[in-house]
Design a protein around this motif. Structure first.
Motif, PDB file in Angstrom:
ATOM      1  N   GLN A   1       0.354 -15.542 -68.940  1.00 55.11           N
ATOM      2  CA  GLN A   1      -0.208 -15.918 -70.238  1.00 55.11           C
ATOM      3  C   GLN A   1      -0.415 -14.655 -71.092  1.00 55.11           C
ATOM      4  O   GLN A   1      -1.523 -14.139 -71.232  1.00 55.11           O
ATOM      5  N   ASP A   2       0.653 -14.196 -71.688  1.00 50.86           N
ATOM      6  CA  ASP A   2       0.609 -12.938 -72.430  1.00 50.86           C
ATOM      7  C   ASP A   2      -0.293 -13.005 -73.655  1.00 50.86           C
ATOM      8  O   ASP A   2      -0.771 -11.971 -74.134  1.00 50.86           O
ATOM      9  N   TRP A   3      -0.526 -14.204 -74.188  1.00 51.56           N
ATOM     10  CA  TRP A   3      -1.339 -14.313 -75.399  1.00 51.56           C
ATOM     11  C   TRP A   3      -2.755 -13.789 -75.198  1.00 51.56           C
ATOM     12  O   TRP A   3      -3.396 -13.354 -76.170  1.00 51.56           O
ATOM     13  N   ILE A   4      -3.261 -13.794 -73.975  1.00 49.41           N
ATOM     14  CA  ILE A   4      -4.628 -13.321 -73.747  1.00 49.41           C
ATOM     15  C   ILE A   4      -4.782 -11.831 -73.981  1.00 49.41           C
ATOM     16  O   ILE A   4      -5.891 -11.335 -74.175  1.00 49.41           O
ATOM     17  N   TRP A   5      -3.649 -11.108 -73.971  1.00 48.63           N
ATOM     18  CA  TRP A   5      -3.681  -9.655 -74.165  1.00 48.63           C
ATOM     19  C   TRP A   5      -3.417  -9.257 -75.609  1.00 48.63           C
ATOM     20  O   TRP A   5      -3.464  -8.074 -75.935  1.00 48.63           O
ATOM     21  N   GLU A   6      -3.130 -10.218 -76.466  1.00 51.57           N
ATOM     22  CA  GLU A   6      -2.838  -9.933 -77.863  1.00 51.57           C
ATOM     23  C   GLU A   6      -4.095 -10.109 -78.720  1.00 51.57           C
ATOM     24  O   GLU A   6      -5.057 -10.757 -78.300  1.00 51.57           O
ATOM     25  N   PRO A   7      -4.116  -9.528 -79.935  1.00 51.27           N
ATOM     26  CA  PRO A   7      -5.271  -9.739 -80.821  1.00 51.27           C
ATOM     27  C   PRO A   7      -5.575 -11.226 -80.981  1.00 51.27           C
ATOM     28  O   PRO A   7      -4.681 -12.035 -81.213  1.00 51.27           O
ATOM     29  N   GLY A   8      -6.845 -11.571 -80.827  1.00 45.31           N
ATOM     30  CA  GLY A   8      -7.252 -12.972 -80.865  1.00 45.31           C
ATOM     31  C   GLY A   8      -7.276 -13.630 -79.504  1.00 45.31           C
ATOM     32  O   GLY A   8      -7.840 -14.714 -79.356  1.00 45.31           O
ATOM     33  N   GLY A   9      -6.678 -12.986 -78.501  1.00 44.45           N
ATOM     34  CA  GLY A   9      -6.644 -13.569 -77.165  1.00 44.45           C
ATOM     35  C   GLY A   9      -7.907 -13.370 -76.364  1.00 44.45           C
ATOM     36  O   GLY A   9      -8.148 -14.058 -75.377  1.00 44.45           O
ATOM     37  N   MET A  10      -8.723 -12.380 -76.730  1.00 37.89           N
ATOM     38  CA  MET A  10     -10.052 -12.115 -76.188  1.00 37.89           C
ATOM     39  C   MET A  10     -10.065 -11.413 -74.839  1.00 37.89           C
ATOM     40  O   MET A  10     -11.116 -10.969 -74.387  1.00 37.89           O
TER      41      MET A  10
ATOM     42  N   GLN B   1      -4.015  -4.961 -75.854  1.00 44.02           N
ATOM     43  CA  GLN B   1      -4.861  -4.968 -77.037  1.00 44.02           C
ATOM     44  C   GLN B   1      -6.280  -5.475 -76.765  1.00 44.02           C
ATOM     45  O   GLN B   1      -7.178  -5.241 -77.571  1.00 44.02           O
ATOM     46  N   THR B   2      -6.475  -6.173 -75.666  1.00 43.29           N
ATOM     47  CA  THR B   2      -7.770  -6.777 -75.392  1.00 43.29           C
ATOM     48  C   THR B   2      -8.322  -6.256 -74.072  1.00 43.29           C
ATOM     49  O   THR B   2      -7.582  -5.765 -73.216  1.00 43.29           O
TER      50      THR B   2
END
Length: 311
Positions: free
Chosen positions: A153-162, A197-198
């Motif tokens: 789940q790469d989105w968790i490491w992007e801005p907004g992913g927390m 990023q997170t």
């Protein structure tokens, strides 16, 4: 039975939402919206506009999308007059959560920002026990293995992913539910991998109006046993919530446990029961206090660069 559509057919939807809806006496899964996932027996759409155009009879949407794209989907559903249920966190920013609330009020639809960990078996009992006690300290320890719980789940490491606040906000949802007084963040240290990023780890300290020491440690690099624990020391003894709120002890004496191999299994069924009650009476359930703490941590937190994270 109320027809409901589920948007975002990923791990949390398949593991929790689909079984909860299937067991619900209030809802029928009438459709799904996903670019990749599907649920056998439920008509599938690849975008929300197609669903809204095809099904006037589906009055409720449950959104399991990642936080960043969730606002647009929720806003489209609300403008179409549909009631909306939001997986936690309710959005990527506080501003868009407030915007959704205003939009729901304007269109007179129900909006429910869910916090599934508040529905863990012993959270209500912990709140009741603490209600008349003087708090001396509260310590949160929330340590898990991101590779086990969020694979790919790469989105968790992007801005907004927390980052680590994705599970950490579950702990904060419990803390804000069980404490008799509101708290606010005073300091934070965030461990951020060099290639992300997170944060992957966080240490938080809070102000309590009666002087209690309140702190939290969130960790996503935990191997072996996973720890989801809240310990509250009071003038009348020590309360411990463990296993994410599924188990409770006071001064070492355990409260009766459910006869269930998975004591967290009731969380999502209880959320859908609450959504049904909200639909019956109308209105909005949008407690943003857990998200305020995360936003404050990301604003105040001192960043420490740590080793790159590679899945």
């Amino acid at each position: 039975m109320i027809d409901i559509a589920l948007m975002g057919i990923g791990k949390i939807a398949l593991d929790q939402h689909v079984p909860a809806i299937a067991a619900s006496p209030d809802f029928t899964l009438a459709a799904t919206v996903s670019r990749h996932g599907s649920v056998p027996g439920a008509p599938g759409f690849t975008d929300i506009d197609s669903l809204l155009a095809a099904h006037d009879g589906i009055r409720v949407l449950s959104l399991c999308l990642p936080p960043v794209p969730r606002f647009d989907a929720a806003a489209r559903a609300i403008r179409a007059g549909r009631h909306v249920m939001l997986e936690k966190p309710p959005g990527a920013t506080l501003a868009e959560c407030h915007a959704l609330r205003r939009l729901a009020e304007a269109h007179r639809v129900c909006l429910f920002a869910t916090w599934h960990s508040r529905e863990a078996d012993k959270v209500a009992a912990a709140k009741t026990w603490l209600a008349d006690k003087r708090l001396r300290s509260l310590r949160v320890t929330w340590k898990e293995d991101v590779r086990r719980w969020h694979p790919g789940q790469d989105w968790i490491w992007e801005p907004g992913g927390m980052g680590v606040f994705d599970p950490g906000i579950n702990a904060l949802s419990i803390v804000t539910e069980i404490l008799a007084h509101d708290i606010h963040l005073t300091s934070a240290t965030l461990d951020v991998p060099e290639n992300r990023q997170t944060p992957i780890g966080a240490e938080l300290a809070f102000y309590h109006p009666e002087g209690a020491e309140v702190s939290a440690v969130f960790e996503w690099r935990q191997e072996g046993d996973q720890t989801w624990e809240i310990v509250a020391e009071t003038d009348a003894g020590t309360l411990k919530l463990s296993d994410g709120g599924a188990r409770l002890t006071v001064d070492g004496a355990a409260a009766p446990a459910l006869d269930d191999d998975n004591p967290l299994s009731g969380e999502y069924p209880r959320l859908y029961a609450k959504m049904a009650r909200l639909l019956a009476r109308g209105g909005i359930d949008m407690d943003l206090r857990p998200m305020v703490h995360v936003s404050d941590a990301l604003a105040l937190g001192h960043r420490r660069r740590v080793a790159p994270f590679v899945e």
